[in-house]
Scaffold this motif. Structure first.
Motif, PDB file in Angstrom:
ATOM      1  N   CYS A  74      -1.478  -0.548   1.462  1.00  0.00           N
ATOM      2  CA  CYS A  74      -0.172  -0.549   0.812  1.00  0.00           C
ATOM      3  C   CYS A  74       0.947  -0.615   1.840  1.00  0.00           C
ATOM      4  O   CYS A  74       1.977  -1.259   1.613  1.00  0.00           O
ATOM      5  CB  CYS A  74      -0.006   0.707  -0.046  1.00  0.00           C
ATOM      6  N   TYR A  75       0.759   0.053   2.968  1.00  0.00           N
ATOM      7  CA  TYR A  75       1.789   0.066   4.008  1.00  0.00           C
ATOM      8  C   TYR A  75       2.066  -1.345   4.525  1.00  0.00           C
ATOM      9  O   TYR A  75       3.212  -1.708   4.793  1.00  0.00           O
ATOM     10  CB  TYR A  75       1.342   0.981   5.148  1.00  0.00           C
ATOM     11  N   LYS A 103      -3.931   4.720   3.018  1.00  0.00           N
ATOM     12  CA  LYS A 103      -2.717   4.078   2.501  1.00  0.00           C
ATOM     13  C   LYS A 103      -2.365   2.799   3.253  1.00  0.00           C
ATOM     14  O   LYS A 103      -1.385   2.118   2.911  1.00  0.00           O
ATOM     15  CB  LYS A 103      -1.534   5.049   2.596  1.00  0.00           C
ATOM     16  N   SER A 158       2.393   5.077  -3.647  1.00  0.00           N
ATOM     17  CA  SER A 158       3.259   6.187  -3.246  1.00  0.00           C
ATOM     18  C   SER A 158       4.644   5.971  -3.833  1.00  0.00           C
ATOM     19  O   SER A 158       5.166   4.847  -3.828  1.00  0.00           O
ATOM     20  CB  SER A 158       3.346   6.297  -1.721  1.00  0.00           C
ATOM     21  N   GLN A 192      -1.061  -2.337  -5.116  1.00  0.00           N
ATOM     22  CA  GLN A 192      -1.054  -0.921  -4.743  1.00  0.00           C
ATOM     23  C   GLN A 192      -1.940  -0.088  -5.667  1.00  0.00           C
ATOM     24  O   GLN A 192      -2.354   1.017  -5.306  1.00  0.00           O
ATOM     25  CB  GLN A 192       0.378  -0.390  -4.772  1.00  0.00           C
ATOM     26  N   TRP A 250       2.803  -2.293  -1.217  1.00  0.00           N
ATOM     27  CA  TRP A 250       4.045  -1.794  -1.799  1.00  0.00           C
ATOM     28  C   TRP A 250       5.092  -2.893  -1.964  1.00  0.00           C
ATOM     29  O   TRP A 250       6.099  -2.687  -2.657  1.00  0.00           O
ATOM     30  CB  TRP A 250       4.633  -0.693  -0.918  1.00  0.00           C
ATOM     31  N   CYS A 297      -3.590   3.134  -3.456  1.00  0.00           N
ATOM     32  CA  CYS A 297      -2.796   3.678  -2.350  1.00  0.00           C
ATOM     33  C   CYS A 297      -1.324   3.784  -2.714  1.00  0.00           C
ATOM     34  O   CYS A 297      -0.445   3.742  -1.836  1.00  0.00           O
ATOM     35  CB  CYS A 297      -2.974   2.825  -1.101  1.00  0.00           C
TER      36      CYS A 297
END
Length: 522
Positions: free
Chosen positions: A82-83, A79, A101, A94, A87, A99
């Motif tokens: 995206c972190y 992930k 969420s 994303q 995102w 990845c």
């Protein structure tokens, strides 16, 4: 001690013995599972007869917990794109990095970033169908606790990152609780929980949403039932249902199996405790904000065909929504549950509790109007208990991983003008792969129910390690073929042991006076 090496194939398995397995033995997968045995060659091969398993600090539960943490951390690394940016920058980044969420997005979208309280305060951008948080109460509490642990100052991006990390840490605890509960459900088979600990979908899907909370509570409920503690099992079923709807389905298999075994008191205790625990969690919110509490149920009912479901394929092919979708889903689910109930009452041996739970939850997943990628976590611990075989497990996992990649690629294709990803037809193929993988595992479980000698849990003489009070319980009520076999059993001792052309006529035989009159008349 370890189990004996199993040299025969599943088709040549040793028939189940009524006396049960040897006491104080632990089944080692490398001794009985060809795929596990082949994989063990990476660390020196299957353990020998002089191996001392479970006597060092690395007892199974500690090893399983560590393996779960490592798998989970690999998911966190996955992930990372995206972190750091996915995102927050770009609509489809994303998706192209697979990845996505819900957690960081809902921190702001559901008002936690602004100090709003779930169910009591409306969300920042309400719609006619959804004005409050659309999750069950215990999941809302989980989110609220994570919100309290998140700093309230600073840039929103940093706060969303912090919120995701807090949730990831809390969900890691849920994953470890799940694997520990699995290792204690089948007490002689703790190593089966390694299937959960090393599952690819655990790494990929664990932090998409909050489903691991309900998964952990469900696993604890099954562990308590396996230890013949129906009240505590019911309590955790109620708590799990307060976090997600699907754990309520655990009571259906309990009802049918307790009917077959005549264990009504245990079922009543579990069902009563489940209702009580659910009410304790839900009543305060129901009283404080009825509209906020019921949003989860009204939103679920009004929802249309959505990603991952068979219904979405039909809708997109027809280019028209199905007006009676809820009725179709209810009819199919009820029909499948009735079929599973009939299977439970007519099978040659009473099915194991984990087998029926897996089949019922799988029926719910297959007929549901939406299949989010994290829903596979619902089935993951149940599959471990129902069919602990690496080959079948990996086939199913491969289908789910391909679906995981398929849905994000499809969303990237539809959300970006450059159309990087797969189109509708390939996405439909990904959905079919998911359905086929789940159906394949269901077929293997049904085969084990109909042919108990092929059940990997029962080959050594075990009955139902996850059954608690049902384990080795005699049947009290059966139907169909099982009833005919039961009614014919008393006559078996009066039947000739061999066909007429093989009878030893020199041996003494029963005279008519030796046979009861009712048998002769029959």
């Amino acid at each position: 001690m370890t189990s004996s090496t199993r040299d025969q194939t599943a088709a040549e398995a040793v028939p189940v013995q009524p006396q049960g397995p040897l006491p104080n033995t632990v089944v080692v997968p490398a001794d009985e599972d060809p795929v596990s045995a082949a994989g063990s060659e990476l660390i020196g091969g299957p353990p020998g007869r002089r191996a001392l398993l479970g006597v060092s600090w690395w007892v199974p539960v500690r090893f399983l917990a560590l393996a779960t943490v490592l798998t989970y951390c690999l998911g966190l690394v996955q992930k990372l794109p995206c972190y750091t940016s996915g995102w927050f920058y770009g609509v489809t980044s994303q998706y192209t990095h697979a990845c996505y969420s819900d957690i960081p997005h809902l921190y702001s979208a559901r008002g936690l970033a602004y100090g709003l309280h779930p169910y009591l305060d409306q969300i920042p951008l309400p719609t006619p169908d959804m004005k409050f948080l659309e999750y069950p109460v215990l999941t809302g509490l989980f989110m609220q606790i994570a919100g309290w642990l998140t700093p309230t100052t600073g840039a929103i991006q940093g706060r969303e990152q912090w919120f995701w990390m807090v949730n990831a840490a809390m969900l890691l605890i849920c994953a470890v609780v799940t694997v520990v509960a699995l290792s204690r459900t089948h007490r002689r088979r703790p190593w089966d929980a390694l299937l959960f600990a090393l599952a690819p979908v655990l790494a990929l899907n664990a932090t998409i949403n909050w489903d691991l909370l309900a998964v952990a509570l469900t696993a604890v409920a099954m562990a308590y039932w396996a230890r013949s503690r129906p009240i505590w099992a019911g309590v955790f079923i109620g708590l799990a249902t307060a976090a997600k709807f699907y754990p309520l389905l655990l009571l259906g298999p309990l009802l049918v199996l307790c009917l077959r075994a005549g264990r009504w008191r245990a079922f009543g205790q579990a069902a009563g405790a489940a209702v009580g625990a659910w009410l304790v969690v839900n009543l305060p919110i129901m009283i404080a904000s009825w509209d906020g509490w019921k949003t989860f149920y009204t939103f679920s009912q009004s929802r249309k065909e959505d990603f991952g479901s068979f219904w979405m394929i039909l809708m997109q092919d027809r280019n028209q929504a199905l007006g009676t979708l809820n009725a179709w889903i209810a009819g199919l689910l009820i029909g499948l549950c009735l079929a599973i109930g009939w299977l439970a009452l007519t099978a040659p041996r009473r099915p194991r509790y984990a087998q029926l739970v897996f089949l019922v939850v799988a029926a719910f997943v297959l007929t549901n109007k939406v299949y989010s990628p994290q829903y596979v976590l619902w089935l993951l611990p149940l599959a471990v208990l129902a069919r602990p075989r690496w080959r079948d497990f990996l086939i199913w996992q491969a289908c789910e991983v391909l679906y995981y990649l398929g849905i994000w690629s499809y969303l990237a294709y539809t959300g970006d003008a450059k159309q990087h990803g797969i189109g509708q037809d390939w996405y439909h193929f990904a959905i079919i792969l998911h359905l086929a993988g789940t159906l394949y595992l269901c077929c293997m479980v049904v085969r084990d129910v109909l042919r108990p000698e092929r059940d990997p849990v029962r080959w050594d003489g075990s009955d139902d390690p996850s059954g608690g009070v049902l384990d080795f319980a005699p049947d009290a009520f059966v139907l169909g073929a099982a009833r005919r076999r039961r009614d014919e059993a008393p006559l078996a001792e009066y039947l000739p042991p061999a066909p007429a052309d093989e009878v030893d006529w020199a041996a003494p035989r029963d005279t008519p006076e030796d046979v009861p009159r009712d048998v002769l008349e029959a």
